[in-house]
Design an enzyme around this catalytic site. Sequence first.
Site, short mmCIF file in Angstrom:
data_model
loop_
_atom_site.label_atom_id
_atom_site.label_comp_id
_atom_site.label_asym_id
_atom_site.label_seq_id
_atom_site.Cartn_x
_atom_site.Cartn_y
_atom_site.Cartn_z
N HIS A 174 0.82 -1.22 0.00
CA HIS A 174 0.00 0.00 0.00
C HIS A 174 0.84 1.26 0.00
O HIS A 174 0.56 2.22 -0.70
CB HIS A 174 -0.91 0.02 1.23
CG HIS A 174 -2.02 -0.95 1.12
ND1 HIS A 174 -2.91 -1.20 2.12
CD2 HIS A 174 -2.38 -1.74 0.10
CE1 HIS A 174 -3.77 -2.11 1.71
NE2 HIS A 174 -3.46 -2.45 0.50
N ARG A 211 -4.52 0.40 -13.43
CA ARG A 211 -4.43 -0.85 -12.66
C ARG A 211 -5.63 -0.92 -11.72
O ARG A 211 -5.59 -0.38 -10.62
CB ARG A 211 -3.13 -0.89 -11.87
CG ARG A 211 -1.87 -1.01 -12.73
CD ARG A 211 -0.62 -1.07 -11.86
NE ARG A 211 0.54 -1.57 -12.56
CZ ARG A 211 1.53 -0.80 -13.03
NH1 ARG A 211 1.50 0.50 -12.86
NH2 ARG A 211 2.57 -1.36 -13.65
N ARG A 255 -7.44 -2.14 -17.16
CA ARG A 255 -7.06 -3.56 -17.11
C ARG A 255 -7.99 -4.28 -16.15
O ARG A 255 -8.26 -3.77 -15.06
CB ARG A 255 -5.61 -3.67 -16.64
CG ARG A 255 -5.17 -5.11 -16.48
CD ARG A 255 -3.71 -5.20 -16.26
NE ARG A 255 -3.33 -4.77 -14.92
CZ ARG A 255 -2.07 -4.71 -14.51
NH1 ARG A 255 -1.08 -5.02 -15.34
NH2 ARG A 255 -1.79 -4.33 -13.28
N GLU A 277 2.68 -10.52 -21.70
CA GLU A 277 3.51 -10.54 -20.49
C GLU A 277 4.19 -11.89 -20.27
O GLU A 277 5.04 -12.03 -19.41
CB GLU A 277 2.64 -10.29 -19.24
CG GLU A 277 1.77 -9.08 -19.31
CD GLU A 277 1.14 -8.76 -17.97
OE1 GLU A 277 1.76 -8.03 -17.20
OE2 GLU A 277 0.02 -9.23 -17.71
N ASN A 318 7.39 -5.48 -17.60
CA ASN A 318 7.88 -5.89 -16.27
C ASN A 318 7.75 -7.40 -16.11
O ASN A 318 8.69 -8.09 -15.74
CB ASN A 318 7.07 -5.22 -15.15
CG ASN A 318 7.01 -3.72 -15.30
OD1 ASN A 318 7.85 -3.14 -15.95
ND2 ASN A 318 6.00 -3.11 -14.70
N ASP A 319 6.56 -7.89 -16.40
CA ASP A 319 6.37 -9.33 -16.27
C ASP A 319 7.06 -10.09 -17.39
O ASP A 319 7.64 -11.15 -17.15
CB ASP A 319 4.87 -9.67 -16.26
CG ASP A 319 4.30 -9.54 -14.85
OD1 ASP A 319 4.97 -10.02 -13.92
OD2 ASP A 319 3.23 -8.95 -14.69
N ARG A 369 10.90 -10.25 -10.21
CA ARG A 369 11.12 -8.80 -10.33
C ARG A 369 11.21 -8.10 -8.98
O ARG A 369 11.63 -6.95 -8.91
CB ARG A 369 10.01 -8.17 -11.18
CG ARG A 369 8.63 -8.34 -10.62
CD ARG A 369 7.56 -8.06 -11.67
NE ARG A 369 6.88 -6.79 -11.45
CZ ARG A 369 5.73 -6.45 -12.01
NH1 ARG A 369 5.13 -7.29 -12.85
NH2 ARG A 369 5.18 -5.31 -11.78
C1 PEP Z 1 3.90 -5.27 -16.55
O1 PEP Z 1 3.93 -6.43 -16.14
O2 PEP Z 1 4.80 -4.75 -17.24
C2 PEP Z 1 2.76 -4.40 -16.22
C3 PEP Z 1 2.63 -3.23 -16.77
O3 PEP Z 1 1.90 -4.86 -15.28
P1 PEP Z 1 2.19 -4.87 -13.70
O4 PEP Z 1 3.47 -4.12 -13.49
O5 PEP Z 1 1.03 -4.23 -13.05
O6 PEP Z 1 2.30 -6.32 -13.42
MG MG Z 2 2.14 -7.34 -15.32
#
Ligand code: PEP
Ligand code: MG
Length: 760
Positions: free
Chosen positions: A366, A473, A509, A607, A630-631, A641
């Site tokens: 949070h 998000r 999303r 992803e 990111n994923d 990550r």
């Molecule tokens: C990602 O995975 O790059 C992404 C934008 O989603 P999140 O960071 O919310 O998993």
């Molecule tokens: Mg993601």
Amino acid sequence: MLDILRRIVQEVSSVTELSEALKVVVARIREAMHTEVCSVYLYDPDTKRYVLMATEGLKQDAVGKVGLSSSEGLVGLVGSREEPLNIDNAPEHPRFQFLPETGEDPFLSFLGVPIIHHKRLLGVMVVQQRDSRQFDSGEEAFLVTMSAQLAGVIAHAEATGNILHIPKTPSEPKKSTRFTGAPGAPGVGLGVGVVISPAADLSGVLDKEPESIDAELARFEQALDGARDEIRMLGGKLKGKLRPEEMALFDVYLNMLDDNALGAEVKAAINKGNWAQGALRAVVMEYVGHFQMMEDVYLRERATDILDLGTRILAHLQGNEVENDTDDYPENTILVSEELTPAMLGEVPTSKLRALVSVKGSSNSHVAILARAMGIPTVMGAVDLPYAQLEGKTLIVDGYRGLLFSNPNDELSEQYQAIYEEEQALAEDLEGLLHLPAQTLDGHRMPLWVNTGLITDALRSLDRGAEGVGLYRTEVPFMMKDRFPSESEQQEIYREQLEMFSPNPVTMRTLDIGGDKSLTYFPINEANPFLGWRGIRVTLDHPEIFLVQVRAMMKASEGLNNLRIMLPMISNVSEVDAALHLIYRAHVETLEEGFKVEMPEVGVMIEVPAAVYQIRDLAQRVDFLSVGSNDLTQYLLAVDRNNPRVADLYQAFHPAVLQALQHIVKEAHAEGKSVSVCGELAGNPMGAVLLMAMGYDCLSMNATNLPKVKSIIRGISREWADNLLSEVIGMESGDVIASTMQLMLEKAGFGRIIGPNVTG
Ligand code: PEP
Ligand code: MG
């Protein structure tokens, strides 16, 4: 052996001073191995020498004085080879070096092992014996295991030592220490550490010189009385509910308090010049350490009781404290805590808050979500951080890379100060930049969108000239509640986002929980959460949650029609088909309820590596694609990550990642579909240049980075970016790609925007 090992590690972990920790190590190992000498030599990279830091069996006078250069002696040999050396006649070895100060000549047997932490040589541990004999393979294995375990403890203690290190002369260089966590919120912050502890967390209590020792003694007496009353009261309440044997626990407690042992020791520690809280922590932790080492399980358990008791006394002590005045915080506060909570954020006036650091938690805690919305640079999950030592220390927080520096040297401070100033200048320049298009010198338009979660994010994004929302998000508002929000509650939240950006598009999303994002009211406990029930997998299994959410989104978009829906964590076309089926159904239901809404565009997030190889099949089914880099990076490289231990392996510019990204854009365009990137790479100025060159149609990023990316795009030509891409795309190492990019952009005059390439 495991048991001995566990006990030694536990005992060492409870000691905060490096020299004390090493003393314990050598004494215990000598005892466990029944040998005559055990010593630890630590390597000092500044002088390139090994210094004897602790010994049992050699002359104590030699400690801290005797040293060997890295090419000298058997110790130097073990260090340079980075492997054990086990010999039965040391003086006969060609590399043997006689050190008269240690009085070591009678020892023939020698077993030395390197102490290595995260590839870094910290020193060498040696056991020696008078008689000539080869240590057996079991003994060698024991010492190797011991050294591997202790390396972490030594590294931690060493870092703590560096933090506490005060240069003796002004010319003595500062010992800057770097700690790695996970990026929590982007930006850099320079300032002074302010450590806050929860209401009663004994381990987080700091040492402090009291103003009056007598007053501290009186406070402690009062707290002891308070704790005594509390335990009597608790015991009394439970009478009749507990069995008499269990009731005896309260007597044990009272005895511990009455028996002068604990109280007397705390008072002695106060008399030595510590405040009551600090003295209490030191004494209780020492007891806890001793009890935890006991063979007897029952006695080991007592450690918990003592800790509980100590915490109760602490709570009473803290109850006596005057609330901290907000004026007490320095102008450039960097708030540090073992576990930051949103409430703690409120304790410091935002005008004074430069950055946040939390030992526990991840980018989805949070506090990190709030920090991103408020634009406060944050590092989360800095697990190796001796946070209690950071009070009053000069710190730099790099929220982009998840790094924290204590006692930074002048060069580092200057580099970060320059980035900070650049960010401030960009922020001031926003007015000018706000209405200018993100367009290259040769006229290529690069739409820049933002990622949002809270309404505060959205507001900041508008100020920064976002042209749309590439990723909203939706799990963020879900995480702020203690139950699933109802359809109408969701509708209201979504309406606000859609209205704020209208007529620009908002990409919502569908709920992406699982992995490291959990809802307290919908816990998911799995051994491998990132490979488990995540994102679309959860919502397809719960169509009631999915349908409610999608209907709420559609209803919220009535009259605006700027909604786009995006599906996370897709690894199969069948998931897209099933989700589309539900989305059509939700649309029909929404129309039936009388809402006049158009069918929104639907897109898929790329992803998961499997999706990379099915771009065409996926693109045929939907209106757009968006890469969650990111994923995708985490799954392509098999690197968590959020895990600081493997943070170095999480390479945004890894050739495999870049090739996948290039493949995705080509395949999506071949199907005539637009494709964006909404992971952190899009907001990284160097990443943005490469993605533009690859042909991505849109980049979506956090609001903090948007002005930087815009100003870099406005300063280069598309042709220049294309050339840069063709230069790096064939390279085989992520590090080389990153440094080449760094160099090229620095040469082009963007050094201040991209920031330093911090590896040290
Ligand atoms: C990602 O995975 O790059 C992404 C934008 O989603 P999140 O960071 O919310 O998993
Ligand atoms: Mg993601």
